[in-house]
Design a protein around this motif. Structure first.
Motif, PDB file in Angstrom:
ATOM      1  N   GLY A   1      44.664  32.793  20.387  1.00  0.00           N
ATOM      2  CA  GLY A   1      43.486  32.652  19.523  1.00  0.00           C
ATOM      3  C   GLY A   1      42.727  33.662  19.038  1.00  0.00           C
ATOM      4  N   GLY A   2      43.553  34.862  18.742  1.00  0.00           N
ATOM      5  CA  GLY A   2      42.572  36.121  18.403  1.00  0.00           C
ATOM      6  C   GLY A   2      42.091  36.849  19.492  1.00  0.00           C
ATOM      7  N   ILE A   3      42.166  36.498  20.697  1.00  0.00           N
ATOM      8  CA  ILE A   3      41.569  37.347  21.680  1.00  0.00           C
ATOM      9  C   ILE A   3      42.792  37.454  23.067  1.00  0.00           C
ATOM     10  CG2 ILE A   3      40.040  37.154  23.642  1.00  0.00           C
ATOM     11  CD1 ILE A   3      38.401  37.103  21.081  1.00  0.00           C
TER      12      ILE A   3
ATOM     13  N   LEU B   1      39.641  47.760  30.815  1.00  0.00           N
ATOM     14  CA  LEU B   1      38.849  47.112  29.923  1.00  0.00           C
ATOM     15  C   LEU B   1      37.715  48.072  29.665  1.00  0.00           C
ATOM     16  CD1 LEU B   1      38.965  44.388  28.387  1.00  0.00           C
ATOM     17  CD2 LEU B   1      37.778  43.564  30.295  1.00  0.00           C
ATOM     18  N   ALA B   2      37.481  48.442  28.446  1.00  0.00           N
ATOM     19  CA  ALA B   2      36.266  49.366  28.095  1.00  0.00           C
ATOM     20  C   ALA B   2      35.662  48.792  26.728  1.00  0.00           C
ATOM     21  CB  ALA B   2      36.801  50.692  27.973  1.00  0.00           C
ATOM     22  N   THR B   3      34.274  49.279  26.684  1.00  0.00           N
ATOM     23  CA  THR B   3      33.553  49.071  25.422  1.00  0.00           C
ATOM     24  C   THR B   3      33.377  50.136  24.508  1.00  0.00           C
ATOM     25  OG1 THR B   3      32.259  47.563  26.648  1.00  0.00           O
ATOM     26  CG2 THR B   3      31.291  47.922  24.817  1.00  0.00           C
ATOM     27  N   THR B   4      33.502  49.878  23.387  1.00  0.00           N
ATOM     28  CA  THR B   4      33.249  50.973  22.388  1.00  0.00           C
ATOM     29  C   THR B   4      31.545  51.308  22.149  1.00  0.00           C
ATOM     30  OG1 THR B   4      35.012  49.921  21.234  1.00  0.00           O
ATOM     31  CG2 THR B   4      33.770  51.878  20.081  1.00  0.00           C
TER      32      THR B   4
ATOM     33  N   ARG C   1      39.680  41.893  20.340  1.00  0.00           N
ATOM     34  CA  ARG C   1      39.765  40.804  19.294  1.00  0.00           C
ATOM     35  C   ARG C   1      40.983  41.387  18.410  1.00  0.00           C
ATOM     36  NH1 ARG C   1      35.897  41.361  15.505  1.00  0.00           N
ATOM     37  NH2 ARG C   1      34.426  42.139  17.024  1.00  0.00           N
ATOM     38  N   GLU C   2      41.866  40.544  18.186  1.00  0.00           N
ATOM     39  CA  GLU C   2      43.239  40.812  17.540  1.00  0.00           C
ATOM     40  C   GLU C   2      42.825  41.193  16.121  1.00  0.00           C
ATOM     41  OE1 GLU C   2      45.960  37.658  17.287  1.00  0.00           O
ATOM     42  OE2 GLU C   2      47.733  39.019  17.013  1.00  0.00           O
TER      43      GLU C   2
ATOM     44  N   SER D   1      31.218  49.514  16.845  1.00  0.00           N
ATOM     45  CA  SER D   1      30.450  49.910  18.056  1.00  0.00           C
ATOM     46  C   SER D   1      30.045  48.246  18.925  1.00  0.00           C
ATOM     47  CB  SER D   1      29.136  50.405  17.898  1.00  0.00           C
ATOM     48  OG  SER D   1      28.002  49.969  18.710  1.00  0.00           O
ATOM     49  N   GLY D   2      30.453  48.174  20.350  1.00  0.00           N
ATOM     50  CA  GLY D   2      30.298  46.928  20.895  1.00  0.00           C
ATOM     51  C   GLY D   2      31.708  46.427  21.123  1.00  0.00           C
ATOM     52  N   ASP D   3      32.829  46.832  20.432  1.00  0.00           N
ATOM     53  CA  ASP D   3      34.069  46.155  20.304  1.00  0.00           C
ATOM     54  C   ASP D   3      34.625  46.708  21.892  1.00  0.00           C
ATOM     55  OD1 ASP D   3      33.910  44.812  18.281  1.00  0.00           O
ATOM     56  OD2 ASP D   3      35.239  46.287  17.044  1.00  0.00           O
ATOM     57  N   LEU D   4      35.303  45.474  22.354  1.00  0.00           N
ATOM     58  CA  LEU D   4      36.368  45.899  23.740  1.00  0.00           C
ATOM     59  C   LEU D   4      37.426  46.116  23.357  1.00  0.00           C
ATOM     60  CD1 LEU D   4      35.020  42.542  25.546  1.00  0.00           C
ATOM     61  CD2 LEU D   4      34.321  44.864  26.132  1.00  0.00           C
ATOM     62  N   VAL D   5      37.927  47.186  24.189  1.00  0.00           N
ATOM     63  CA  VAL D   5      39.516  47.491  24.088  1.00  0.00           C
ATOM     64  C   VAL D   5      40.348  47.782  25.409  1.00  0.00           C
ATOM     65  CG1 VAL D   5      39.236  48.978  22.124  1.00  0.00           C
ATOM     66  CG2 VAL D   5      39.011  49.942  24.478  1.00  0.00           C
ATOM     67  N   ALA D   6      41.525  47.404  25.382  1.00  0.00           N
ATOM     68  CA  ALA D   6      42.237  47.368  26.749  1.00  0.00           C
ATOM     69  C   ALA D   6      43.064  48.503  26.761  1.00  0.00           C
ATOM     70  CB  ALA D   6      42.712  46.210  26.914  1.00  0.00           C
ATOM     71  N   PHE D   7      43.249  49.293  27.919  1.00  0.00           N
ATOM     72  CA  PHE D   7      44.303  50.050  28.035  1.00  0.00           C
ATOM     73  C   PHE D   7      45.359  49.573  28.661  1.00  0.00           C
ATOM     74  CE2 PHE D   7      40.637  52.857  27.483  1.00  0.00           C
ATOM     75  CZ  PHE D   7      41.080  54.148  26.877  1.00  0.00           C
ATOM     76  N   ARG D   8      46.611  49.418  28.142  1.00  0.00           N
ATOM     77  CA  ARG D   8      47.593  48.646  28.874  1.00  0.00           C
ATOM     78  C   ARG D   8      48.143  49.356  29.956  1.00  0.00           C
ATOM     79  NH1 ARG D   8      49.655  44.069  26.340  1.00  0.00           N
ATOM     80  NH2 ARG D   8      50.856  44.026  28.105  1.00  0.00           N
ATOM     81  N   HIS D   9      49.056  48.814  30.791  1.00  0.00           N
ATOM     82  CA  HIS D   9      49.800  49.729  31.962  1.00  0.00           C
ATOM     83  C   HIS D   9      48.866  50.582  32.744  1.00  0.00           C
ATOM     84  CE1 HIS D   9      52.828  48.534  28.836  1.00  0.00           C
ATOM     85  NE2 HIS D   9      53.531  47.981  29.748  1.00  0.00           N
TER      86      HIS D   9
END
Ligand code: LLP
Length: 430
Positions: free
Chosen positions: A8-10, A286-289, A326-327, A363-371
């Protein structure tokens, strides 16, 4: 099977949306998938069961008690390199007899603890260390079950900083000298030379170096038998590399066939010590921009995670896939936007990635570092007085904090100002 995927885009970890975890625990946060840990462990267990290979999870990859405990419940033993790791393995429920003590510099205290708890095996890395083990064992009136770690002089073809099996590396005893060291070891009253160990490096993406190293070990075992030193166990070292950036990883069944071909017919107990391939793909950071900063020639995404939280890119130029939670909308006009992804730490080395296409990020968007499940949290530091990441374990639709982010008070609790120090002088207001 994928345990981190967009739904669902997340981006989700198993059935839990990562934005929900971020809202509950804050960022930076390491998030581990319990089912991924189990699947990665079983990938080895299923392929190697027929050969009765014992799997001793290398704690150095990720030493969270909940991670070790998840693997202990699957039947894993442990590979440890310090008294701290030994105690962690035991605290997570792994029996000392299923623990191997590796590492190039074990102190006498480390050795004493290992022998007192009844460790399964100590891997000896040098002749002085063999003497130290013999000495401590004699004082305790115990027998030390040891393996000699040999250096087979095989180039693992991995990053220089994590290759260990070449002559010029500090690890192991030159394989040509091993027979005489085994003879010395057998002469000690309190030492039982039970095996040989080898580890040529980490993040191997080809089977050829394993084949070369295991072949040399098999040859050594045969030589030693002829010399009247019957070894009963072979420790094959760390596991397979992982797919960080599209690397082709050999099939587990081919790895199993290689083990069978090289050391399978010797009648020895076999052990492997995988770390990265079990924990790495099972975790994200998991990090926040915080800010998007438009430079003259670059656009920077400044995150709230820094090199103190994940040092691999700074230390090894390592590549981690970075995914927005968010995809990204494939049709968005600025979908090809690239970013230099950086942390907040005061040095330019605090750069995770350059020219990364992340879709439009704000700003505020979340990102994930994989592995990031292996060699992530364990290598973190407090640099810049940053408290570090919280660690979370997901199982299906549940999640729980498994290691808290330390409070400021906890970060200073072991410090004191000596009473003879001059008290602070009142400064003028800045
Ligand atoms: N056994 C021994 C004796 C080892 O030295 C290692 C890793 C392992 C097992 C586990 O190997 P693995 O299955 O994880 O490849 N910090 C570096 C990796 C250092 C690996 C050191 N030894 C990184 O972030 O890439």
């Amino acid at each position: 099977m994928t345990f981190f995927s967009y739904r669902g885009g997340i981006l989700h970890a198993e059935d839990v949306p990562l934005d929900r975890i971020a809202a509950a625990v804050g960022t930076p946060a390491y998030v581990y998938s319990r089912q991924a840990l189990i699947a990665n462990y079983r990938n080895y267990a299923d392929a190697l069961d027929r050969l009765s290979v014992r799997i001793c999870y290398a704690l150095k990859a990720n030493d969270a008690l909940a991670v070790i405990g998840t693997l202990a419940a699957e039947g894993a033993g442990a590979d440890v390199v310090s008294a701290g790791e030994l105690r962690r393995a035991m605290a997570a429920g792994i029996s000392p007899s299923a623990i191997i003590f590796s590492g190039v510099g074990k102190s006498r205290d480390d050795i004493r603890l290992a022998l007192e708890v009844g460790i399964g095996q100590i891997n000896v890395e040098s002749i002085p260390e063999l003497h130290a083990i013999a000495n401590v064992a004699a004082k305790l009136g115990k027998r030390a079950p040891i393996a000699i770690r040999v250096n087979p002089d095989v180039d693992a073809g991995t990053h220089d900083k994590i290759t260990t099996g070449r002559k010029e590396n500090k690890f192991g005893i030159d394989i040509d000298r091993a027979p005489s060291v085994f003879a010395d070891a057998a002469a000690f009253d309190h030492v039982d030379p039970i095996g040989v160990a080898v580890h040529i490096g980490s993040q191997l993406t080809s089977l050829a170096p394993f084949e070369a190293a295991y072949g040399r070990v098999a040859e050594l075992v045969r030589t030693l038998r002829n010399d009247g030193i019957p070894l009963t166990s072979i420790d094959l070292g760390g596991g397979m590399g992982i797919d960080y950036q599209g690397e082709a990883i050999p099939e587990m069944r081919d790895y199993a066939a290689l083990i069978e071909r090289t050391v399978g017919g010797l009648g020895c107990h076999l052990t492997i010590e995988p770390g990265r391939s079990i924990a790495g793909p099972a975790g994200v950071l998991l990090a926040t921009t915080l800010y998007i900063k438009e430079g003259d020639s670059r656009r920077f995404a400044i995150l709230d995670a820094g090199m103190n939280d994940l040092i691999r890119p700074a230390l090894y130029e390592a590549w981690h896939d970075i995914q927005p939670i968010r995809e990204p909308d494939g049709d968005a006009p600025d979908r090809d936007q690239t970013y230099d992804v950086v942390g907040p730490i005061c040095e330019s080395g605090d750069t995770f990635a350059r020219h990364r296409r992340l879709g439009p990020l704000a700003s505020g968007d979340l990102v994930a570092f994989r592995h990031a499940g292996a060699y992530g949290a364990v290598m973190a530091s407090r640099y810049n007085a940053r408290p570090g990441a919280v660690e979370v374990l997901v199982d299906g639709s549940e999640f729980a904090i498994v290691r808290k982010r330390p409070t400021f008070e906890q970060t200073i609790e072991n410090e004191t100002m000596p009473p003879w120090m001059t008290p602070p002088r009142q400064m003028e207001d800045v």
